[in-house]
Motif scaffolding. Sequence first.
Motif, PDB file in Angstrom:
ATOM      1  N   ALA A 141       0.809  -1.219   0.000  1.00  0.00           N
ATOM      2  CA  ALA A 141       0.000   0.000   0.000  1.00  0.00           C
ATOM      3  C   ALA A 141       0.841   1.266   0.000  1.00  0.00           C
ATOM      4  O   ALA A 141       0.421   2.290  -0.547  1.00  0.00           O
ATOM      5  N   THR A 142       2.019   1.221   0.608  1.00  0.00           N
ATOM      6  CA  THR A 142       2.878   2.405   0.686  1.00  0.00           C
ATOM      7  C   THR A 142       4.326   1.966   0.497  1.00  0.00           C
ATOM      8  O   THR A 142       4.640   0.770   0.460  1.00  0.00           O
ATOM      9  N   ARG A 143       5.216   2.944   0.419  1.00  0.00           N
ATOM     10  CA  ARG A 143       6.642   2.631   0.318  1.00  0.00           C
ATOM     11  C   ARG A 143       7.190   2.083   1.642  1.00  0.00           C
ATOM     12  O   ARG A 143       8.336   1.619   1.675  1.00  0.00           O
ATOM     13  N   ARG A 144       6.407   2.163   2.692  1.00  0.00           N
ATOM     14  CA  ARG A 144       6.825   1.576   3.965  1.00  0.00           C
ATOM     15  C   ARG A 144       6.433   0.105   4.065  1.00  0.00           C
ATOM     16  O   ARG A 144       6.814  -0.566   5.028  1.00  0.00           O
ATOM     17  N   SER A 145       5.651  -0.376   3.104  1.00  0.00           N
ATOM     18  CA  SER A 145       5.239  -1.780   3.122  1.00  0.00           C
ATOM     19  C   SER A 145       6.460  -2.678   2.963  1.00  0.00           C
ATOM     20  O   SER A 145       7.382  -2.375   2.199  1.00  0.00           O
ATOM     21  N   ARG A 146       6.452  -3.779   3.672  1.00  0.00           N
ATOM     22  CA  ARG A 146       7.559  -4.733   3.614  1.00  0.00           C
ATOM     23  C   ARG A 146       7.015  -6.125   3.302  1.00  0.00           C
ATOM     24  O   ARG A 146       5.819  -6.377   3.401  1.00  0.00           O
ATOM     25  N   ILE A 147       7.912  -7.024   2.943  1.00  0.00           N
ATOM     26  CA  ILE A 147       7.517  -8.395   2.645  1.00  0.00           C
ATOM     27  C   ILE A 147       6.885  -9.014   3.892  1.00  0.00           C
ATOM     28  O   ILE A 147       7.442  -8.959   4.990  1.00  0.00           O
ATOM     29  N   ASP A 148       5.709  -9.601   3.703  1.00  0.00           N
ATOM     30  CA  ASP A 148       4.971 -10.194   4.811  1.00  0.00           C
ATOM     31  C   ASP A 148       5.335 -11.673   4.928  1.00  0.00           C
ATOM     32  O   ASP A 148       5.025 -12.453   4.027  1.00  0.00           O
ATOM     33  N   PRO A 149       6.012 -12.083   6.009  1.00  0.00           N
ATOM     34  CA  PRO A 149       6.310 -13.512   6.181  1.00  0.00           C
ATOM     35  C   PRO A 149       5.009 -14.322   6.159  1.00  0.00           C
ATOM     36  O   PRO A 149       4.008 -13.934   6.751  1.00  0.00           O
ATOM     37  N   GLY A 150       5.040 -15.426   5.456  1.00  0.00           N
ATOM     38  CA  GLY A 150       3.847 -16.250   5.328  1.00  0.00           C
ATOM     39  C   GLY A 150       3.081 -16.010   4.047  1.00  0.00           C
ATOM     40  O   GLY A 150       2.119 -16.731   3.751  1.00  0.00           O
TER      41      GLY A 150
END
Length: 306
Positions: A141-150
């Motif tokens: 959604a934003t540039r702060r989004s990171r890879i979500d484990p799982g």
Amino acid sequence: MPRSPEPMPLRVAVVGTGRVATALAHGIAGLRGQPCAAEDLDVELIGVAGRDEAAAHDLAAACRTSALPLAVATAGADLVVLAVSDDAIPAVAARLAGAGAPVRAGGAAVHVSGATGRDALTPLAAVGWATGCWHPLQAFATRRSRIDPGSLWTVTADPALTRTVTALTARLGGQAHPLADDHRAVYHAAATLAVTSAVAGIAQAQALLSRCGLGDAPTVPALARLVAGSLAGVAEVGPAQGLTGPLVRGDLGTVRRHAAALAEQPPARDLYAASGRAVIPLLAERGLAPEVTAALAGALDGPPGT
């Protein structure tokens, strides 16, 4: 006895500076120095390349790696990840293929588009690169989004490249699943439908709540929490058992009141009716009688003449 040499890490270059590229670069860079089992893939982010040189330098600095020209990225990487817009993939692939750098033995490139097939990377395949598609089923959604484990990732590639990106996915905490090239458009349409329908519902609900005098209230966070709670149930027990609300309770009077209240609000009315009709088949799984589901389906369209 002499010790066996340590295996070389997989050298990865990320091409792009948008939301997905940013998340991938941070995720891959974050693997540096993390302990892993002997059988796990060792990974090194060698750099970031992008059309916007300033953005590439900023992203590279944040990930403690190098900002690279495209030719250097192709020369030094075992795996080049094209995290650019879907329409830009063929042109970027052509630029990479024409960069004049030698192809590394076993060198490969993947793009992270959900709907686009391997043919977008044809220029790279023509000069000897292994190519594939590697897509995370996750919203950025934003540039702060990171890879979500799982997260679930889909892979469309030949067996050798599939093994490599599957191992990389595992290092990022995800689960990789193969996907046929001719299924990619339907797969991504499904993902888009799930996200867009939720956002559209919240947008229409916010507008309705504003008309109720709640314009100053934090309605969007409240609605997002409402949806998140519902989706948590769906994730646990599936759509049919996780469905809540008047339809699954068979509350015909409530559905009729909703339809009447929305009669003069066409966008919300149409979305309410369409989403309600879409879950009618789930009601039978919850044990509602056919005559009840038929009455609910009729009520969704509102009173006669609307």
